[in-house]
Motif scaffolding. Structure first.
Motif, PDB file in Angstrom:
ATOM      1  N   LEU A  91       2.427 -17.679   1.629  1.00  0.00           N
ATOM      2  CA  LEU A  91       2.575 -19.062   1.175  1.00  0.00           C
ATOM      3  C   LEU A  91       1.554 -19.373   0.083  1.00  0.00           C
ATOM      4  N   ALA A  92       0.306 -18.934   0.282  1.00  0.00           N
ATOM      5  CA  ALA A  92      -0.748 -19.180  -0.706  1.00  0.00           C
ATOM      6  C   ALA A  92      -0.443 -18.523  -2.043  1.00  0.00           C
ATOM      7  N   LEU A  93       0.113 -17.332  -2.013  1.00  0.00           N
ATOM      8  CA  LEU A  93       0.462 -16.648  -3.260  1.00  0.00           C
ATOM      9  C   LEU A  93       1.553 -17.396  -4.014  1.00  0.00           C
ATOM     10  N   PHE A  94       2.388 -18.122  -3.295  1.00  0.00           N
ATOM     11  CA  PHE A  94       3.505 -18.851  -3.890  1.00  0.00           C
ATOM     12  C   PHE A  94       3.112 -20.261  -4.316  1.00  0.00           C
ATOM     13  N   ALA A  95       2.483 -21.016  -3.419  1.00  0.00           N
ATOM     14  CA  ALA A  95       2.272 -22.449  -3.637  1.00  0.00           C
ATOM     15  C   ALA A  95       0.841 -22.837  -3.960  1.00  0.00           C
ATOM     16  N   GLY A  96      -0.121 -21.938  -3.770  1.00  0.00           N
ATOM     17  CA  GLY A  96      -1.499 -22.295  -4.018  1.00  0.00           C
ATOM     18  C   GLY A  96      -2.092 -23.079  -2.862  1.00  0.00           C
ATOM     19  N   ALA A  97      -3.186 -23.774  -3.140  1.00  0.00           N
ATOM     20  CA  ALA A  97      -3.841 -24.581  -2.110  1.00  0.00           C
ATOM     21  C   ALA A  97      -2.919 -25.737  -1.742  1.00  0.00           C
ATOM     22  N   CYS A  98      -2.541 -25.794  -0.479  1.00  0.00           N
ATOM     23  CA  CYS A  98      -1.582 -26.806  -0.061  1.00  0.00           C
ATOM     24  C   CYS A  98      -1.662 -27.036   1.438  1.00  0.00           C
ATOM     25  N   GLY A 124       7.517 -12.100  -2.539  1.00  0.00           N
ATOM     26  CA  GLY A 124       7.096 -10.899  -1.830  1.00  0.00           C
ATOM     27  C   GLY A 124       7.851  -9.672  -2.305  1.00  0.00           C
ATOM     28  N   GLU A 125       7.530  -8.534  -1.705  1.00  0.00           N
ATOM     29  CA  GLU A 125       8.178  -7.277  -2.070  1.00  0.00           C
ATOM     30  C   GLU A 125       9.641  -7.249  -1.663  1.00  0.00           C
ATOM     31  N   ARG A 126       9.992  -7.944  -0.567  1.00  0.00           N
ATOM     32  CA  ARG A 126      11.362  -7.920  -0.063  1.00  0.00           C
ATOM     33  C   ARG A 126      11.823  -9.322   0.314  1.00  0.00           C
ATOM     34  N   PRO A 127      12.040 -10.201  -0.661  1.00  0.00           N
ATOM     35  CA  PRO A 127      12.540 -11.545  -0.325  1.00  0.00           C
ATOM     36  C   PRO A 127      13.951 -11.449   0.248  1.00  0.00           C
ATOM     37  N   PHE A 128      14.298 -12.391   1.122  1.00  0.00           N
ATOM     38  CA  PHE A 128      15.641 -12.396   1.691  1.00  0.00           C
ATOM     39  C   PHE A 128      16.045 -13.809   2.090  1.00  0.00           C
ATOM     40  N   LEU A 129      17.350 -14.014   2.151  1.00  0.00           N
ATOM     41  CA  LEU A 129      17.898 -15.292   2.592  1.00  0.00           C
ATOM     42  C   LEU A 129      17.997 -15.280   4.105  1.00  0.00           C
ATOM     43  N   LEU A 130      17.638 -16.386   4.732  1.00  0.00           N
ATOM     44  CA  LEU A 130      17.767 -16.536   6.172  1.00  0.00           C
ATOM     45  C   LEU A 130      19.213 -16.898   6.474  1.00  0.00           C
ATOM     46  N   ASP A 131      19.903 -16.061   7.216  1.00  0.00           N
ATOM     47  CA  ASP A 131      21.303 -16.298   7.548  1.00  0.00           C
ATOM     48  C   ASP A 131      21.375 -17.247   8.740  1.00  0.00           C
TER      49      ASP A 131
END
Length: 158
Positions: A91-98, A124-131
């Motif tokens: 989450l931190a890598l994506f959104a920063g301080a939050c 991430g290395e393997r993003p995926f959709l939650l079914d």
């Protein structure tokens, strides 16, 4: 639901790249798996489909916590997306301080608004959709009926 405020990097991005169905073994740089990865893969391979679904529903995911209860939804060219993460670090890598929150997959799929797609670990290395449809708890045929100890149907007559 669990909440916190630990993250570090910069602004939220709504990007959908390299999506796949997830799964498979985790391969580290150099093509090597750790012993923990190998054990986890073997345990998963021995599980029934029902056990895999139960484990998936119990998995905890993290997300950026908005000011009001709910999810932060990103509008993209592919539609509305909620980014979810397998760790606070992702989450931190994506959104920063939050500010952040976490919940189980089972709770998230019940709370996710209609028409919104859940994207796990988008950077991430393997993003995926939650079914959501596959992970949703199956409906019982009649709310007044339950399964007995030996699989027979028991009708609640109270």
């Amino acid at each position: 639901m669990e909440c916190g405020t630990d993250c570090s990097r910069n602004g939220m991005r709504a990007i959908m790249i390299g999506m796949n169905a997830g799964g498979g073994g985790v391969v580290r740089p150099g093509g090597r798996m750790t012993l923990a990865d190998l054990v986890r893969q073997e345990m998963t391979a021995r599980m029934s489909e029902a056990e895999k679904l139960k484990a998936a529903r119990a998995t905890r995911l993290y997300f950026q916590r908005p000011e009001q209860p709910g999810f932060l939804v990103s509008e993209t060219g592919a539609g509305s997306v909620v980014p979810l993460f397998t760790s606070v670090r992702h989450l931190a890598l994506f959104a920063g301080a939050c500010p952040w929150a976490s919940s189980t997959v089972a709770d998230i799929i019940e709370l996710l608004p209609d028409g919104v797609t859940a994207l796990v670990d988008p950077l991430g290395e393997r993003p995926f959709l939650l079914d959501v449809e596959v992970l949703r708890e199956p409906e019982t045929p009649d709310a007044g009926q339950q399964q007995g100890n030996w699989g027979e149907t028991v009708v609640d007559q109270s």
